[in-house]
Structures are given as structure tokens and as C-alpha cells.
Design a protein around this motif. Structure first.
Motif, PDB file in Angstrom:
ATOM      1  N   ALA A 196       0.638  -1.281   0.038  1.00  0.00           N
ATOM      2  CA  ALA A 196       0.086  -0.022  -0.064  1.00  0.00           C
ATOM      3  C   ALA A 196       0.933   1.395  -0.062  1.00  0.00           C
ATOM      4  N   LEU A 197       1.871   1.217   0.716  1.00  0.00           N
ATOM      5  CA  LEU A 197       2.903   2.239   0.824  1.00  0.00           C
ATOM      6  C   LEU A 197       3.570   2.420  -0.580  1.00  0.00           C
ATOM      7  N   ASN A 198       4.059   1.565  -1.230  1.00  0.00           N
ATOM      8  CA  ASN A 198       4.265   1.816  -2.544  1.00  0.00           C
ATOM      9  C   ASN A 198       3.697   2.308  -3.609  1.00  0.00           C
ATOM     10  N   ILE A 199       2.355   1.663  -3.623  1.00  0.00           N
ATOM     11  CA  ILE A 199       1.521   1.916  -4.690  1.00  0.00           C
ATOM     12  C   ILE A 199       1.036   3.712  -4.304  1.00  0.00           C
ATOM     13  N   GLY A 200       0.839   3.800  -3.150  1.00  0.00           N
ATOM     14  CA  GLY A 200       0.353   5.033  -2.551  1.00  0.00           C
ATOM     15  C   GLY A 200       1.460   6.227  -2.852  1.00  0.00           C
ATOM     16  N   ALA A 201       2.583   6.135  -2.415  1.00  0.00           N
ATOM     17  CA  ALA A 201       3.546   6.954  -2.674  1.00  0.00           C
ATOM     18  C   ALA A 201       3.937   7.136  -4.229  1.00  0.00           C
ATOM     19  N   VAL A 202       4.063   6.139  -5.166  1.00  0.00           N
ATOM     20  CA  VAL A 202       3.971   6.357  -6.558  1.00  0.00           C
ATOM     21  C   VAL A 202       3.158   7.076  -7.180  1.00  0.00           C
ATOM     22  N   GLY A 203       1.874   6.791  -6.664  1.00  0.00           N
ATOM     23  CA  GLY A 203       0.650   7.621  -6.980  1.00  0.00           C
ATOM     24  C   GLY A 203       0.324   8.978  -6.770  1.00  0.00           C
ATOM     25  N   GLY A 204       0.890   9.159  -5.444  1.00  0.00           N
ATOM     26  CA  GLY A 204       1.066  10.553  -5.084  1.00  0.00           C
ATOM     27  C   GLY A 204       2.056  11.434  -5.731  1.00  0.00           C
ATOM     28  N   VAL A 205       3.117  10.843  -6.135  1.00  0.00           N
ATOM     29  CA  VAL A 205       4.151  11.415  -7.049  1.00  0.00           C
ATOM     30  C   VAL A 205       3.563  11.796  -8.319  1.00  0.00           C
ATOM     31  N   MET A 206       3.146  11.041  -8.971  1.00  0.00           N
ATOM     32  CA  MET A 206       2.469  10.998 -10.424  1.00  0.00           C
ATOM     33  C   MET A 206       1.553  12.137 -10.302  1.00  0.00           C
ATOM     34  N   ILE A 207       0.557  12.107  -9.485  1.00  0.00           N
ATOM     35  CA  ILE A 207      -0.438  13.290  -9.244  1.00  0.00           C
ATOM     36  C   ILE A 207       0.082  14.442  -9.046  1.00  0.00           C
ATOM     37  N   ASP A 208       1.258  14.623  -8.178  1.00  0.00           N
ATOM     38  CA  ASP A 208       1.887  15.807  -7.826  1.00  0.00           C
ATOM     39  C   ASP A 208       2.485  16.488  -9.024  1.00  0.00           C
ATOM     40  N   HIS A 209       2.949  15.579 -10.029  1.00  0.00           N
ATOM     41  CA  HIS A 209       3.651  16.255 -11.164  1.00  0.00           C
ATOM     42  C   HIS A 209       2.634  16.267 -12.261  1.00  0.00           C
ATOM     43  N   GLY A 210       1.374  15.984 -12.178  1.00  0.00           N
ATOM     44  CA  GLY A 210       0.301  16.166 -13.018  1.00  0.00           C
ATOM     45  C   GLY A 210       0.220  15.150 -14.143  1.00  0.00           C
ATOM     46  N   ARG A 211       0.526  13.881 -13.666  1.00  0.00           N
ATOM     47  CA  ARG A 211       0.485  12.552 -14.459  1.00  0.00           C
ATOM     48  C   ARG A 211      -0.360  11.668 -13.765  1.00  0.00           C
ATOM     49  N   ASP A 213      -3.322  11.042 -15.202  1.00  0.00           N
ATOM     50  CA  ASP A 213      -3.893  10.097 -16.223  1.00  0.00           C
ATOM     51  C   ASP A 213      -3.147   8.905 -16.470  1.00  0.00           C
ATOM     52  N   VAL A 214      -1.655   9.310 -16.476  1.00  0.00           N
ATOM     53  CA  VAL A 214      -0.805   7.965 -16.887  1.00  0.00           C
ATOM     54  C   VAL A 214      -0.732   6.970 -15.963  1.00  0.00           C
ATOM     55  N   PHE A 215      -0.866   7.469 -14.614  1.00  0.00           N
ATOM     56  CA  PHE A 215      -0.839   6.493 -13.511  1.00  0.00           C
ATOM     57  C   PHE A 215      -1.794   5.688 -13.580  1.00  0.00           C
ATOM     58  N   PHE A 216      -3.083   6.127 -13.423  1.00  0.00           N
ATOM     59  CA  PHE A 216      -4.234   5.378 -13.429  1.00  0.00           C
ATOM     60  C   PHE A 216      -4.529   4.619 -14.649  1.00  0.00           C
ATOM     61  N   GLY A 217      -4.079   5.187 -15.956  1.00  0.00           N
ATOM     62  CA  GLY A 217      -4.247   4.649 -17.410  1.00  0.00           C
ATOM     63  C   GLY A 217      -3.499   3.318 -17.234  1.00  0.00           C
ATOM     64  N   LEU A 218      -2.192   3.101 -16.925  1.00  0.00           N
ATOM     65  CA  LEU A 218      -1.222   2.121 -16.868  1.00  0.00           C
ATOM     66  C   LEU A 218      -1.594   1.173 -15.536  1.00  0.00           C
ATOM     67  N   ILE A 219      -2.015   1.722 -14.550  1.00  0.00           N
ATOM     68  CA  ILE A 219      -2.066   0.649 -13.291  1.00  0.00           C
ATOM     69  C   ILE A 219      -3.493  -0.190 -13.202  1.00  0.00           C
ATOM     70  N   THR A 220      -4.532   0.478 -13.887  1.00  0.00           N
ATOM     71  CA  THR A 220      -5.794   0.040 -13.710  1.00  0.00           C
ATOM     72  C   THR A 220      -6.293  -1.308 -14.624  1.00  0.00           C
ATOM     73  N   PRO A 221      -5.662  -1.474 -15.715  1.00  0.00           N
ATOM     74  CA  PRO A 221      -5.936  -2.432 -16.441  1.00  0.00           C
ATOM     75  C   PRO A 221      -5.717  -3.850 -15.660  1.00  0.00           C
ATOM     76  N   HIS A 222      -4.503  -3.876 -15.362  1.00  0.00           N
ATOM     77  CA  HIS A 222      -4.188  -5.111 -14.681  1.00  0.00           C
ATOM     78  C   HIS A 222      -4.232  -5.210 -13.389  1.00  0.00           C
ATOM     79  N   GLY A 223      -4.020  -3.886 -12.652  1.00  0.00           N
ATOM     80  CA  GLY A 223      -4.238  -3.684 -11.210  1.00  0.00           C
ATOM     81  C   GLY A 223      -5.667  -4.212 -10.561  1.00  0.00           C
ATOM     82  N   LEU A 224      -6.636  -4.200 -11.277  1.00  0.00           N
ATOM     83  CA  LEU A 224      -8.071  -4.598 -10.622  1.00  0.00           C
ATOM     84  C   LEU A 224      -7.907  -6.029 -10.293  1.00  0.00           C
ATOM     85  N   LEU A 225      -7.466  -6.881 -11.377  1.00  0.00           N
ATOM     86  CA  LEU A 225      -7.538  -8.534 -10.932  1.00  0.00           C
ATOM     87  C   LEU A 225      -6.411  -8.823  -9.968  1.00  0.00           C
TER      88      LEU A 225
END
Length: 328
Positions: A196-211, A213-225
């Protein structure tokens, strides 16, 4: 024979029944038996089982006990017939065993999913809103590189087949750790926290840098399953631990733990297939030059199919009174 088998009496007992044991050993070998030999085998097996019981209760001789134990087990396998692989067993595993085990543990892995998602979202929100925390996690330069290209490059670093195999083995190993460590509870909680810490930290960094859409667009397809598979493994692992801590009133601690652990083995085997599918999606679909909505749609379809599969077959098996435990 006296009430206690002493050394002299034990020698006499062995001498008296040695011929029967040797004959039973001969009949227990792999060759095909006639009807008369099969009847003889059953009779000698029953006698040897009685002999083993007598020796166990009245003699401390471990060598004789071990010999008779092996003989009785071999004869029993010959009498009952060895287990053989059948496609019916495979079908039962996929329509009863695995979905029923996952279905019965759904309160546990649903709770894990809610807690994990909530914690990850909080970490993501905190890191995105406090840029200095991102620097503490990964460093300012590393955070910028991650947002610019590092996160997306991760999905194209290896060829798709190699990447899929790596993901499959990594996720299966993580699930196995969650299941095996469940009896101790704390290690499973720690593994969930680290992820959780790893995903949250990476996601926070991507959101802070305005990315975002890239983060959720790449992690969601496989991340759900993929994450659902991890949640199931962790939930079942924690259920095993709870069976040890607070067993049901009608079961002893050992029996409750044994039943939960055997159910967990079914889940572990079933999740191998789940992670194979999520690995293929992550390796072939996630980095594909396709519209984001299509890639997410593929992941959502696989995720929904898994949930419907567990709900349908699991609830049907539960209503039919099926069991995930070893049959008598």
C-alpha cells in the motif's frame, strides 16, 4: 499371550505372525491379484492392522511399529486403490473447490480490499498534497524522473512474454507469502502495508507532477485483477490465523486450523491461474498503443468475470452443502 508384551513375548509374537506379514507384503506389491488373492489380501490387511494396534499399545519397540505401519499403509493403498488423475477432479476443482474456498472467505478478503484501498488512497492524497513527503520517499530527482518517463518505461523494459512470466512468479510468490504468514497475522499485515505504501507513494508522486492520467491509465487494466488476487490471498491467510486464535466452539483449535489451512491450499492453487491472467494483461494490454478506455475495459472485464465466477460457483456449491475439506 500375557497382558504385557515383554522381550520374550514380543519375539514369540513376531515369530507367530511373521509368515502372515510376509505374505501380506507379497500381495501388496504391484502385480494384479486374482479374486482369491484379493480376498486374502483384505483378510491379512485387517489382521495386520490389529497386530499394529496391539504392538503400539503394549510394546515400545519403534522398529517393529515402523515396519508394521509401512506394511499396513502399503496394504491399504492396494486394497483401496491409489488415487488417479481424472478430468472430473479438475472440473470439480474449478467449479467447487476453488470458488467455494474463495466464496466462504469473502468477508475477510473484502475487508482487506477496503482497508488496503482506503490506506492507499490516503497515502496517495497525502503525498500529492505534500511534495516534501515525496522527496522523503524517493528523492526530488527520482520523483521527477519517475513522473517524466520512469513509471511508463517500467511496462516496456522487457519483452512481453518475459515480463508476463516475471509478473506471474512475483505475484504468485507474494500471494504465497500472504497465505503462509497468515497464521502469524502480523507478517501478512506488514506485506499489505508495504505494498500500500509503495502504490500510494508512486501514485502521489505522479499526481503531484500532473501525471495522474498516466498513472491510473497504466495501473488500472491489470491492477483490478492483480490486487484482487492479493486481497484474496491475504484474506484467506488472515482467516487461517483467526482459526488458530479463535476457533469455532464446535471445533478444536487443531481441527479448525487444519480445515482453514486445507481450504487455503485450494485458494493458493487457484490464484496461480488468476495471476497468470493478470500477468498477461499487464504485459500485453497495459503498455499496448490502444485507447486508455479500451485497455481499462479489458481489465475491468477480466476482474468482473472473476468476481462473477466466484460468486456464482461458490454460492451454488455452498447451497449444495459442498465442502472444501478432504473427503473421508
Amino acid at each position: 499371550m500375557s497382558a504385557t508384551l515383554g522381550d520374550v513375548d514380543l519375539d514369540a509374537y513376531v515369530a507367530e505372525h511373521e509368515g502372515e506379514w510376509r505374505r501380506l507384503e507379497q500381495l501388496s506389491r504391484g502385480r494384479r491379484l486374482s479374486a482369491a488373492e484379493a480376498d486374502e489380501l483384505v483378510a491379512l490387511y485387517q489382521r495386520a492392522a490389529t497386530h499394529l494396534s496391539v504392538v503400539r499399545s503394549r510394546s515400545p519397540d519403534p522398529a517393529l511399529v515402523a515396519r508394521l505401519s509401512r506394511l499396513v499403509l502399503t496394504a491399504r493403498a492396494k486394497v483401496t486403490g491409489g488415487s488417479t488423475f481424472t478430468w472430473r477432479d479438475v472440473g470439480r476443482f474449478f467449479t467447487v473447490g476453488f470458488p467455494l474456498a474463495a466464496y466462504r472467505a469473502w468477508p475477510w478478503w473484502s475487508g482487506v480490499a477496503v482497508a488496503f484501498s482506503g490506506l492507499t488512497a490516503f497515502i496517495m492524497w497525502w503525498v500529492a498534497g505534500h511534495p516534501e513527503s515525496a522527496e522523503a520517499f524517493v528523492g526530488e530527482e527520482a520523483a521527477r524522473e519517475l513522473a517524466d518517463s520512469g513509471f511508463a518505461a517500467y511496462y516496456t523494459e522487457f519483452t512481453a512474454p518475459t515480463f508476463a512470466f516475471q509478473l506471474w512468479t512475483h505475484n504468485a510468490w507474494l500471494a504465497a507469502q500472504c497465505l503462509a504468514a497468515g497464521i502469524l497475522v502480523v507478517p501478512t499485515v506488514w506485506l499489505l502495508w508495504v505494498n500500500a505504501l509503495n502504490i500510494g507513494a508512486v501514485g502521489g508522486v505522479m499526481i503531484d507532477h500532473g501525471r495522474a492520467d498516466v498513472f491510473f491509465g497504466l495501473i488500472t487494466p491489470h491492477g483490478l485483477l492483480e490486487l484482487t488476487g492479493v486481497f484474496v490471498a491475504a484474506g484467506v491467510g488472515l482467516r487461517i490465523g483467526w482459526a488458530w486464535i479463535a476457533p469455532p466452539a464446535d471445533l478444536g483449535r487443531g481441527r479448525a486450523l487444519g480445515e482453514a489451512a486445507r481450504s487455503g491450499m485450494l485458494v493458493a492453487l487457484g490464484l496461480v491461474g488468476v495471476f497468470a491472467v493478470s500477468g498477461l494483461i499487464e504485459a500485453f494490454v497495459t503498455p499496448a498503443p490502444l485507447p486508455t478506455v479500451f485497455r481499462i475495459g479489458v481489465g475491468a472485464l477480466a476482474w468482473g468475470a472473476f468476481l462473477v465466477y466466484v460468486l456464482h460457483f461458490g454460492s451454488r456449491a455452498a447451497a449444495a452443502g459442498e465442502s472444501t475439506d478432504v473427503s473421508p
